[in-house]
Design a protein around this motif. Structure first.
Motif, PDB file in Angstrom:
ATOM      1  N   HIS A 648      47.322  43.632  38.969  1.00 22.23           N
ATOM      2  CA  HIS A 648      47.044  44.986  39.455  1.00 22.23           C
ATOM      3  C   HIS A 648      45.576  45.106  39.853  1.00 22.23           C
ATOM      4  O   HIS A 648      45.237  45.668  40.904  1.00 22.23           O
ATOM      5  CB  HIS A 648      47.403  45.990  38.352  1.00 22.23           C
ATOM      6  CG  HIS A 648      47.564  47.408  38.827  1.00 22.23           C
ATOM      7  ND1 HIS A 648      46.500  48.274  38.942  1.00 22.23           N
ATOM      8  CD2 HIS A 648      48.666  48.106  39.214  1.00 22.23           C
ATOM      9  CE1 HIS A 648      46.944  49.460  39.364  1.00 22.23           C
ATOM     10  NE2 HIS A 648      48.246  49.384  39.553  1.00 22.23           N
ATOM     11  N   ARG A 649      44.720  44.536  39.022  1.00 22.69           N
ATOM     12  CA  ARG A 649      43.282  44.582  39.280  1.00 22.69           C
ATOM     13  C   ARG A 649      42.924  43.787  40.537  1.00 22.69           C
ATOM     14  O   ARG A 649      42.098  44.226  41.353  1.00 22.69           O
ATOM     15  CB  ARG A 649      42.539  43.997  38.074  1.00 22.69           C
ATOM     16  CG  ARG A 649      41.034  44.172  38.127  1.00 22.69           C
ATOM     17  CD  ARG A 649      40.664  45.603  37.862  1.00 22.69           C
ATOM     18  NE  ARG A 649      39.226  45.806  37.784  1.00 22.69           N
ATOM     19  CZ  ARG A 649      38.662  47.001  37.691  1.00 22.69           C
ATOM     20  NH1 ARG A 649      39.423  48.094  37.676  1.00 22.69           N
ATOM     21  NH2 ARG A 649      37.356  47.133  37.632  1.00 22.69           N
ATOM     22  N   ILE A 650      43.541  42.629  40.716  1.00 23.83           N
ATOM     23  CA  ILE A 650      43.248  41.787  41.877  1.00 23.83           C
ATOM     24  C   ILE A 650      43.619  42.506  43.171  1.00 23.83           C
ATOM     25  O   ILE A 650      42.838  42.514  44.144  1.00 23.83           O
ATOM     26  CB  ILE A 650      43.990  40.439  41.767  1.00 23.83           C
ATOM     27  CG1 ILE A 650      43.354  39.579  40.663  1.00 23.83           C
ATOM     28  CG2 ILE A 650      43.992  39.695  43.094  1.00 23.83           C
ATOM     29  CD1 ILE A 650      44.157  38.345  40.312  1.00 23.83           C
ATOM     30  N   VAL A 651      44.795  43.112  43.225  1.00 22.77           N
ATOM     31  CA  VAL A 651      45.233  43.810  44.438  1.00 22.77           C
ATOM     32  C   VAL A 651      44.326  45.009  44.708  1.00 22.77           C
ATOM     33  O   VAL A 651      43.955  45.278  45.859  1.00 22.77           O
ATOM     34  CB  VAL A 651      46.714  44.230  44.325  1.00 22.77           C
ATOM     35  CG1 VAL A 651      47.115  45.136  45.489  1.00 22.77           C
ATOM     36  CG2 VAL A 651      47.609  42.987  44.280  1.00 22.77           C
ATOM     37  N   LYS A 652      43.967  45.742  43.658  1.00 26.63           N
ATOM     38  CA  LYS A 652      43.067  46.881  43.847  1.00 26.63           C
ATOM     39  C   LYS A 652      41.711  46.417  44.383  1.00 26.63           C
ATOM     40  O   LYS A 652      41.148  47.026  45.313  1.00 26.63           O
ATOM     41  CB  LYS A 652      42.871  47.642  42.534  1.00 26.63           C
ATOM     42  CG  LYS A 652      41.911  48.825  42.671  1.00 26.63           C
ATOM     43  CD  LYS A 652      41.610  49.485  41.343  1.00 26.63           C
ATOM     44  CE  LYS A 652      42.710  50.414  40.922  1.00 26.63           C
ATOM     45  NZ  LYS A 652      42.329  51.235  39.731  1.00 26.63           N
ATOM     46  N   GLN A 653      41.176  45.332  43.830  1.00 24.45           N
ATOM     47  CA  GLN A 653      39.875  44.835  44.289  1.00 24.45           C
ATOM     48  C   GLN A 653      39.937  44.365  45.735  1.00 24.45           C
ATOM     49  O   GLN A 653      38.982  44.552  46.505  1.00 24.45           O
ATOM     50  CB  GLN A 653      39.408  43.692  43.377  1.00 24.45           C
ATOM     51  CG  GLN A 653      38.953  44.167  42.010  1.00 24.45           C
ATOM     52  CD  GLN A 653      38.583  43.026  41.083  1.00 24.45           C
ATOM     53  OE1 GLN A 653      39.160  41.936  41.176  1.00 24.45           O
ATOM     54  NE2 GLN A 653      37.646  43.266  40.171  1.00 24.45           N
ATOM     55  N   THR A 654      41.069  43.780  46.129  1.00 23.66           N
ATOM     56  CA  THR A 654      41.220  43.324  47.510  1.00 23.66           C
ATOM     57  C   THR A 654      41.168  44.506  48.469  1.00 23.66           C
ATOM     58  O   THR A 654      40.462  44.478  49.491  1.00 23.66           O
ATOM     59  CB  THR A 654      42.552  42.575  47.688  1.00 23.66           C
ATOM     60  OG1 THR A 654      42.573  41.452  46.805  1.00 23.66           O
ATOM     61  CG2 THR A 654      42.719  42.102  49.124  1.00 23.66           C
ATOM     62  N   LEU A 655      41.915  45.560  48.166  1.00 27.52           N
ATOM     63  CA  LEU A 655      41.908  46.750  49.023  1.00 27.52           C
ATOM     64  C   LEU A 655      40.544  47.445  48.980  1.00 27.52           C
ATOM     65  O   LEU A 655      40.090  47.994  49.984  1.00 27.52           O
ATOM     66  CB  LEU A 655      43.004  47.720  48.578  1.00 27.52           C
ATOM     67  CG  LEU A 655      44.435  47.286  48.892  1.00 27.52           C
ATOM     68  CD1 LEU A 655      45.438  48.178  48.171  1.00 27.52           C
ATOM     69  CD2 LEU A 655      44.688  47.324  50.402  1.00 27.52           C
ATOM     70  N   ALA A 656      39.910  47.410  47.814  1.00 20.81           N
ATOM     71  CA  ALA A 656      38.595  48.042  47.694  1.00 20.81           C
ATOM     72  C   ALA A 656      37.556  47.328  48.545  1.00 20.81           C
ATOM     73  O   ALA A 656      36.783  47.961  49.284  1.00 20.81           O
ATOM     74  CB  ALA A 656      38.156  48.048  46.232  1.00 20.81           C
ATOM     75  N   LEU A 695      36.551  52.189  44.584  1.00 14.97           N
ATOM     76  CA  LEU A 695      35.186  51.685  44.639  1.00 14.97           C
ATOM     77  C   LEU A 695      34.729  51.120  43.294  1.00 14.97           C
ATOM     78  O   LEU A 695      34.020  50.111  43.238  1.00 14.97           O
ATOM     79  CB  LEU A 695      34.237  52.794  45.105  1.00 14.97           C
ATOM     80  CG  LEU A 695      34.381  53.198  46.579  1.00 14.97           C
ATOM     81  CD1 LEU A 695      33.657  54.507  46.854  1.00 14.97           C
ATOM     82  CD2 LEU A 695      33.841  52.088  47.492  1.00 14.97           C
ATOM     83  N   MET A 696      35.163  51.755  42.201  1.00 14.92           N
ATOM     84  CA  MET A 696      34.769  51.265  40.871  1.00 14.92           C
ATOM     85  C   MET A 696      35.357  49.887  40.577  1.00 14.92           C
ATOM     86  O   MET A 696      34.829  49.143  39.745  1.00 14.92           O
ATOM     87  CB  MET A 696      35.190  52.264  39.798  1.00 14.92           C
ATOM     88  CG  MET A 696      34.280  53.486  39.695  1.00 14.92           C
ATOM     89  SD  MET A 696      32.620  53.087  39.085  1.00 14.92           S
ATOM     90  CE  MET A 696      32.940  52.845  37.330  1.00 14.92           C
ATOM     91  N   ALA A 697      36.433  49.535  41.274  1.00 10.41           N
ATOM     92  CA  ALA A 697      37.004  48.191  41.098  1.00 10.41           C
ATOM     93  C   ALA A 697      36.057  47.112  41.606  1.00 10.41           C
ATOM     94  O   ALA A 697      36.184  45.941  41.242  1.00 10.41           O
ATOM     95  CB  ALA A 697      38.346  48.102  41.808  1.00 10.41           C
TER      96      ALA A 697
END
Length: 878
Positions: A648-656, A695-697
């Motif tokens: 979940h974190r990886i996908v969020k960071q990619t979009l971020a 952004l916080m990701a």
């Protein structure tokens, strides 16, 4: 209590009451430590009961008997039997007056059922079976009586005396010894679970409402003095609900006064007692400084829900507790329609479905699965579930879909007219809809008796030569329920078709969307004049509470995400795309493979939405949100909580990182929003805080400073809480100072401190459990206050799966320890907390054994309430 000692109650064993009570006169001499209750009951034998000369068996708990009279004569002990649960009058006449005097102690009633003390006030909660803790009575919903109430109390300690119905005479009748009295009369017969009483030193916001027939109704919201400035939104919400119910359902309020009282100690959200609604403070108090945007919406929704019960629950009530969804499912549907009307229909539908699929589907798939009309129970308080409420509402929504707006309204009008003043069943409700529309819902009624979530598998085929497109469905239900083979259900499927350009195809004349009615295990529908193979948009608006299995390529999912005109299915397509890649990432993590990249088309769709903001920013926020971890976990056959969080974190960071400039630009463009509660301001805050979350990701100092600045300069609770939530996950001591500052700022606001507790309980930091244990020792934590328990222990167990499911079992042990501690204080709250341990089969074998060990430890504890015992026993034996 062992399983063998539990008494199971079955729907099939229902019999009509042997006796009825035409009139109930209650006299209370109120005191926190020793309240005297005198009741005078006009009782007669039920002509529908075929038993010969039955005894009268009244229910009662935690009561001290003082006196007992029949027709004015003191009853000799040989003519009655008294135990800790019942008072039995032997060989009563066919019609008589029973007078009972008893004492109760509200201050020691930590179960918060019956009459109890909350801060300095006395109040009641009688649903489901709390009235028997006030006096002996036929405490069942099919015994309806006219209530008259006299309350006597110290006028300084309890200047406000409230009960159901209308005031009779002066609000304050002066008596000797600094006491005063108030009298109330409810002209509408009601079951005892709708009885209410409040006594306290309360401030009141007053207003009025003119009904559609021109009657003026007094409106009063009672709170503690220091909360009076937080009541205006509740009052406006009540007026909004009253007007909407007149317009949407033709329901007019019937008493001279409508009252709401906010109570700090309450097991539920609120209670619809006739004319005197008692509310958890959480769903009444709201100001721009202390309440989030979600709080404002929830206050309006819950106030609407309890008001709508005046007809769907009070004027027409349920015959027995197996029919609970008759009033709750129907009323949830009504409050959902109300909130959709007040806010955004698309956003409301998505939020409701998201919650249903995340939590109710999990309930349906676990050991506590049950139909929306259960066939048995041990403790009725355990059946105030998402299945009864949320799935019940979805079943009503399907009836609305099948009948259409006009047909559904006709059916509801007939239902209220036919059964006004009666206690009825779910069967009666559906029959009224049938009769009003000359419809046949015999097969549909199986939704009420079958547990589990149906799965519908879809296959499609396109015949290019004949220009036909066929959609085939297969329905089945693999619920773990012990029910026998399940019959096919009636399932309405709303469907549309999109061409390669994203244009909606006409299916029936000018209609681009149609409702298909599944009635068989396998069924096909063919559409003609389809020139090219379309992309199907199936289950639009989430037209049925099912799991849909269809094989769509990622390209088709992105196509729907870009073009679908149905707001729900467009959001759903985006969620499906994101879920697909999160699960691929989980698979890569588990197999130590390279993490797959997000496709350019998906990132490009996000970019397009960000570059062309929608008119409805609240909906746009949902379109761009990741699926919740809880929803993703519910879809996994075996939950790997660590891999899920990482993916979940990886996908969020990619979009971020891919869209960093756009997230940042939109954050700044929407940051300086005033504290107003208008829909545009709320939507802007929602969108702005979503940008902050992405952004916080990125974990940069620049963004972290931006988040801290938002926390320190926020002009509304939504922005301050959003920033603090982001800071709560930082694995650094820096976040402690912000939590300390927040506490000092809001330490006198209980509901805000509940948020402070909950954010820490949900923290993903490595020492989260240690912090939660410290919170239970905080001076502001109180095990006797349900809101506080839910904000710490409940939040940890239900909203912090990472640490609750720690591989060493420490999270499970902590929650089990507190279930045992709570059980002796408040069994209802303890039982709800025990639900968190029921989904053990979803985990790996190590965690399964750890959870089962805690369930077994709880089960072996003596004494154990039947509330907790039932939950634990069902969890272990499933």
């Amino acid at each position: 209590m062992s399983t063998s000692e539990q008494k199971t109650i079955y729907l099939k064993d229902y019999t009509v009451p042997e006796f009825l009570i035409s009139k109930t006169e209650l006299h209370f001499d109120l005191s926190a430590d020793k309240t005297l209750v005198n009741s005078r009951l006009n009782i007669y034998r039920n002509p529908d009961c075929k038993k010969t000369n039955p005894d009268l068996v009244l229910m009662g708990e935690e009561l001290t008997l003082i006196d007992l009279k029949v027709d004015g004569e003191r009853l000799h002990p040989e003519h009655y039997t008294l135990d800790d649960k019942t008072l039995t009058i032997h060989n009563p006449s066919a019609r008589f007056v029973l007078e009972i005097s008893n004492h109760i102690n509200p201050s020691t009633n930590t179960a918060l059922s019956g009459l109890y003390k909350s801060n300095t006030m006395l109040c009641t909660q009688c649903e489901a079976e709390g009235f028997r803790r006030i006096t002996w009575f036929l405490d069942r919903p099919d015994v309806m009586s006219i209530f008259s109430v006299t309350m006597v109390a110290d006028k300084d300690e309890y200047p406000v005396l409230l009960s159901n119905g209308n005031r009779t005479g002066s609000p304050n009748i002066a008596l000797a010894d600094n006491k005063h009295a108030a009298r109330w009369h409810d002209p509408f017969p009601k079951p005892s679970y709708l009885f209410a009483l409040v006594a306290g030193d309360l401030a009141c916001l007053k207003d009025s409402f003119t009904t559609c027939s021109g009657r003026e109704v007094a409106l009063e919201v009672y709170v503690e003095e220091h909360d009076l400035d937080k009541t205006s939104h509740a009052m406006q919400s009540l007026k909004n609900a009253m007007r909407w119910d007149e317009q949407a359902f033709g329901r007019e309020y019937d008493l001279d006064i409508y009252m709401i009282v906010a109570v700090s100690h309450f097991n539920m959200g609120a209670m619809e007692n006739k004319g005197l609604n008692i509310f958890n403070t959480k769903y009444v108090l709201a100001s721009e400084k202390t309440a989030t945007d979600a709080d404002f919406e929830n206050v309006e929704a819950v106030i609407g829900h309890e008001y709508f019960h005046n007809w769907s629950g009070n004027r027409v009530t349920c015959r027995d507790w197996f029919q609970l969804s008759l009033k709750e499912g129907f009323t949830v549907f009504r409050d959902q329609q109300f909130t959709a009307h007040q806010t955004s229909e698309a956003v409301k539908r998505i939020k409701d479905v998201n919650m249903l699929r995340t939590h109710q589907f999990a309930e349906d798939a676990g050991p506590l699965s049950h139909p929306i009309r259960p066939s048995s129970f041990v403790e009725i308080n355990n059946f105030y579930t998402l299945t009864i409420y949320e799935k019940g509402a979805e079943v009503v929504r399907m009836l609305h879909t099948l009948l259409g707006e006009t047909g559904f309204r006709k059916g509801c009008d007939l239902y209220f007219e036919r059964y006004d003043g009666q206690a009825v069943t779910t069967e009666d409700f559906v029959t009224a809809l049938e009769d009003a529309n000359n419809a046949n819902f015999e097969q549909f009624k199986q939704w009420y008796s079958q547990a589990g979530t149906p799965t519908v598998t879809v296959t499609t085929s396109y015949n290019q030569n004949e220009k036909t497109y066929t959609v085939s469905f297969e329905q089945h239900n693999n619920s773990p329920s012990t029910q026998a083979d399940k019959e096919p259900l009636v399932i309405p499927i709303r469907l549309g078709l999109l061409d390669d350009n994203g244009k909606e195809l006409n299916l029936h004349g000018e209609q681009t969307s149609t409702v298909l009615e599944l009635t068989k295990a396998e069924q096909s529908f063919t559409f003609t004049d389809i020139n090219t193979e379309p992309t199907p948009s199936i289950l639009r608006g989430f037209s049925a509470p099912i799991k849909l299995q269809q094989t769509l390529s990622i390209e088709q999912k992105i196509h729907l995400f870009q073009h679908d005109k149905d707001a729900f299915n467009r959001w759903e397509a985006g969620q499906n795309c994101l879920s697909y890649f999160i699960f691929k990432t989980i698979d890569a993590i588990q197999n130590h493979h390279k993490v797959p990249p997000l496709p350019d088309e998906l990132v490009g769709t996000f970019r397009a939405i960000l570059q062309q903001p929608l008119a409805d920013l609240a909906y746009q926020s949902l379109l761009l949100s990741l699926p919740s971890k809880a929803y993703l976990a519910e879809q996994m056959s075996t939950i790997d909580i660590d891999a899920l969080y990482q993916a979940h974190r990886i996908v969020k960071q990619t979009l971020a990182s891919s869209l960093q400039d756009l997230w940042l630009a939109h954050y700044h463009a929407n940051h300086h929003v005033g504290a107003g509660t208008d829909s545009q301001s709320i939507a802007q805050r929602s969108f702005k805080n979503l940008c902050l979350d992405y952004l916080m990701a990125l974990e940069t100092d620049e963004v972290r400073s931006m988040c801290i600045q938002q926390f320190e300069t926020a002009r509304n609770m939504t922005d301050q809480i959003a920033a603090l939530a982001e800071l709560s996950h930082l694995d650094t001591s820096i976040n402690v100072s912000y939590f300390d500052a927040f506490y000092q700022q809001w330490k006198n606001e209980d509901l805000v401190i509940d948020k402070w507790f909950a954010l820490q309980a949900c923290s993903e930091t490595t020492d989260a459990l240690h912090s939660v244990k410290k919170l239970t020792q905080h001076p502001d934590f109180d095990m006797k206050t349900p809101n506080r328990v839910r904000s710490v222990i409940g939040a940890f167990a239900t909203a912090n799966p990472l640490h609750f499911n720690a591989i060493d079992g420490s999270g499970y042990e902590f929650v089990a320890d507190n279930i045992l501690l709570l059980d002796s204080i408040n069994p209802q709250v303890a039982a709800r907390l025990a639900n968190s341990l029921s989904h053990w089969k979803k985990f790996d074998s190590t965690r399964q054994q750890l959870i089962k060990a805690q369930l077994s430890r709880i089960q072996a504890h003596t004494p154990l309430s039947k509330d907790v015992s039932e939950i634990v026993s069902r969890s272990l034996t499933a």
